[in-house]
Design a protein around this motif. Structure first.
Motif, mmCIF file in Angstrom:
data_model
loop_
_atom_site.group_PDB
_atom_site.id
_atom_site.type_symbol
_atom_site.label_atom_id
_atom_site.label_comp_id
_atom_site.label_asym_id
_atom_site.label_seq_id
_atom_site.Cartn_x
_atom_site.Cartn_y
_atom_site.Cartn_z
ATOM 1 N N THR A 201 0.847 -1.184 0.000
ATOM 2 C CA THR A 201 0.000 0.000 0.000
ATOM 3 C C THR A 201 0.887 1.239 0.000
ATOM 4 O OG1 THR A 201 -1.835 1.116 1.129
ATOM 5 C CG2 THR A 201 -0.137 0.151 2.506
ATOM 6 N N CYS A 202 0.253 2.402 -0.138
ATOM 7 C CA CYS A 202 0.987 3.657 -0.107
ATOM 8 C C CYS A 202 1.216 4.107 1.328
ATOM 9 C CB CYS A 202 0.217 4.745 -0.865
ATOM 10 S SG CYS A 202 0.263 4.556 -2.662
ATOM 11 N N VAL A 203 2.205 4.952 1.496
ATOM 12 C CA VAL A 203 2.429 5.647 2.758
ATOM 13 C C VAL A 203 2.029 7.096 2.543
ATOM 14 C CG1 VAL A 203 4.135 6.354 4.478
ATOM 15 C CG2 VAL A 203 4.299 4.096 3.409
ATOM 16 N N GLY A 204 1.065 7.547 3.329
ATOM 17 C CA GLY A 204 0.550 8.898 3.163
ATOM 18 C C GLY A 204 0.109 9.492 4.475
ATOM 19 N N LEU A 205 -0.847 10.409 4.388
ATOM 20 C CA LEU A 205 -1.316 11.138 5.561
ATOM 21 C C LEU A 205 -1.885 10.206 6.631
ATOM 22 C CD1 LEU A 205 -2.057 13.835 6.944
ATOM 23 C CD2 LEU A 205 -4.191 13.809 5.657
ATOM 24 N N GLY A 206 -2.577 9.157 6.230
ATOM 25 C CA GLY A 206 -3.278 8.314 7.186
ATOM 26 C C GLY A 206 -2.420 7.297 7.909
ATOM 27 N N ASN A 207 -1.263 6.922 7.345
ATOM 28 C CA ASN A 207 -0.488 5.842 7.971
ATOM 29 C C ASN A 207 1.011 6.133 8.065
ATOM 30 O OD1 ASN A 207 0.127 5.706 5.281
ATOM 31 N ND2 ASN A 207 -0.342 3.535 5.032
ATOM 32 N N HIS A 208 1.414 7.389 7.874
ATOM 33 C CA HIS A 208 2.851 7.704 7.966
ATOM 34 C C HIS A 208 3.375 7.473 9.379
ATOM 35 C CE1 HIS A 208 6.244 10.505 6.303
ATOM 36 N NE2 HIS A 208 6.676 9.321 6.687
ATOM 37 N N CYS A 209 2.562 7.813 10.384
ATOM 38 C CA CYS A 209 2.978 7.588 11.769
ATOM 39 C C CYS A 209 3.126 6.099 12.061
ATOM 40 C CB CYS A 209 1.962 8.219 12.718
ATOM 41 S SG CYS A 209 2.379 8.062 14.478
ATOM 42 N N ARG A 210 2.163 5.310 11.599
ATOM 43 C CA ARG A 210 2.263 3.852 11.795
ATOM 44 C C ARG A 210 3.484 3.308 11.074
ATOM 45 N NH1 ARG A 210 -3.431 4.329 10.609
ATOM 46 N NH2 ARG A 210 -4.683 4.027 12.498
ATOM 47 N N PHE A 211 3.793 3.802 9.894
ATOM 48 C CA PHE A 211 4.957 3.341 9.138
ATOM 49 C C PHE A 211 6.246 3.647 9.898
ATOM 50 C CE2 PHE A 211 8.253 4.227 5.893
ATOM 51 C CZ PHE A 211 8.326 2.975 5.317
ATOM 52 N N TRP A 212 6.322 4.835 10.518
ATOM 53 C CA TRP A 212 7.522 5.190 11.283
ATOM 54 C C TRP A 212 7.688 4.255 12.479
ATOM 55 C CZ3 TRP A 212 8.878 6.602 16.190
ATOM 56 C CH2 TRP A 212 10.165 7.148 16.355
ATOM 57 N N TRP A 213 6.613 3.963 13.185
ATOM 58 C CA TRP A 213 6.702 3.067 14.330
ATOM 59 C C TRP A 213 7.106 1.654 13.898
ATOM 60 C CZ3 TRP A 213 7.464 4.196 19.088
ATOM 61 C CH2 TRP A 213 6.966 5.392 19.615
ATOM 62 N N PHE A 214 6.626 1.217 12.735
ATOM 63 C CA PHE A 214 7.024 -0.101 12.244
ATOM 64 C C PHE A 214 8.528 -0.137 11.964
ATOM 65 C CE2 PHE A 214 7.904 -2.474 8.246
ATOM 66 C CZ PHE A 214 7.911 -3.737 8.792
#
Length: 349
Positions: A201-214
């Motif tokens: 999936t894309c990394v954008g406004l809705g999941n950038h924070c979750r991506f950083w924590w991952f």
């Protein structure tokens, strides 16, 4: 000859594949099959690297009896990393169509409330007041739901901007600032960063924070696993050569992963602190709304503290569309720092 031999095999496998596609419809899509395959490969890599150390390192089991908290925290980190991965891969990056639907629903709701409530005549005209992130005051919009999104998007751009220059030729929808069409997802994404193949999936406004924590959890797990590998080699070197070869090869691969993860973590930490995206940083000179802005100026940054707050503390269901800064705001952001600015924490707030 090969085609003649393979044709009966394909014909015999076709009913089995059709039955599998009916039971699991997502396997019928080649893109989703590829995404599921990458996810399975990533989980397998985690199980291999963690399983080998428990299989070969017998002293680790003995240590667990005396210090159970050590292995407990390690296994908790392992589980949390995998859980965070699936949460991130299953989260929405924030699609423009969803934001448009959300804005239109709010507009319809406000119109319904304004026509039924007993308010002064000035509030019964069906207008909707929407206050967006970065705007100092709300702006009233009138009209139907079909035009509310267009007027909302135009308010985020400088006066005189043409709708035609903002419309995505693929989705046929007006894009707010920082949005981009992803050709892999075939959707326009708010605050588009990049399309992650491993997440599917894309990394954008809705999941950038979750991506950083991952990334943060993955880096910690990789570092901790590397420490266990080194401890095994120091304690058991030359006892079984074939085990040493396996452990050294896995340790080299682990070191490569760790370097990549550390660089990725530092890079995205820098992007978050300055309120940038990978797309904006790499294609800065080609993006129309960033042309003419000095390289060292971050037009969407509100300071380190506010950037962190907007990313981590604002609810994902709220679409914070940022307007383009004015020339006066760009000039203020480009002003060199002084000693007084550091004392007043200008870079933080």
């Amino acid at each position: 000859m090969l085609s003649a031999v393979s044709r009966p095999i394909r014909d015999s496998c076709a009913p089995v594949l059709d039955r599998c596609f009916r039971l699991v419809p997502c396997l019928a899509d080649p893109a989703r099959r590829s995404s599921l395959g990458l996810k399975a490969a990533l989980v397998t890599l985690h199980l291999v690297f963690v399983g080998v150390i428990f299989l070969f390192y017998s002293e680790l089991i003995e240590k667990t009896k005396h210090e159970p908290w050590y292995i407990t925290f390690y296994l908790l980190l392992f589980v949390a990393t995998l859980v965070q991965y699936f949460i991130t891969s299953g989260s929405s990056p924030g699609y423009v169509l969803d934001a448009m639907r959300h804005a239109n629903e709010r507009n319809a709701l406000f119109q319904k409330i304004s026509t039924t409530s007993k308010q002064p005549a000035s509030s019964k005209n069906g207008n909707m007041v929407i206050t967006m992130e970065g705007s100092r005051s709300g702006r009233s919009f009138s009209g139907s739901n079909a035009t509310s999104w267009t007027k909302l998007v135009l308010d985020l751009y400088p006066p005189g901007t043409s709708i035609r220059s903002l419309t995505c030729s693929y989705c046929n929808v007006e894009q707010p600032p920082r949005a981009k069409h992803c050709h892999d997802c075939d959707r326009c994404v708010l605050q588009f960063d990049h399309h992650c193949v491993w997440l599917g999936t894309c990394v954008g406004l809705g999941n950038h924070c979750r991506f950083w924590w991952f990334i943060c959890e993955e880096t910690a797990l990789c570092l901790w696993t590397g420490v266990l590998y080194v401890a095994y080699l120091k304690a058991n070197i030359a006892l079984a050569w074939w085990k040493d070869v396996i452990m050294i090869m896995l340790l080299i691969i682990l070191a490569i992963f760790l370097i990549f993860l550390l660089l990725l973590l530092l890079f995205h930490s820098y992007l978050i602190l300055t309120n940038q995206t990978t797309y904006e940083l790499v294609r800065r000179r080609r993006i129309p709304y960033l042309r003419g802005i000095p390289e060292r100026v971050y037009p969407f940054s509100d300071g380190v503290c506010r950037n962190l707050y907007k990313l981590c503390c604002v609810k994902a269901s709220v679409y914070n569309l940022e307007r383009l800064p004015t020339a006066q705001e760009i000039e203020e952001k480009s002003r060199p720092y002084t000693c007084l600015d550091f004392l007043t924490c200008r870079c933080c707030c």
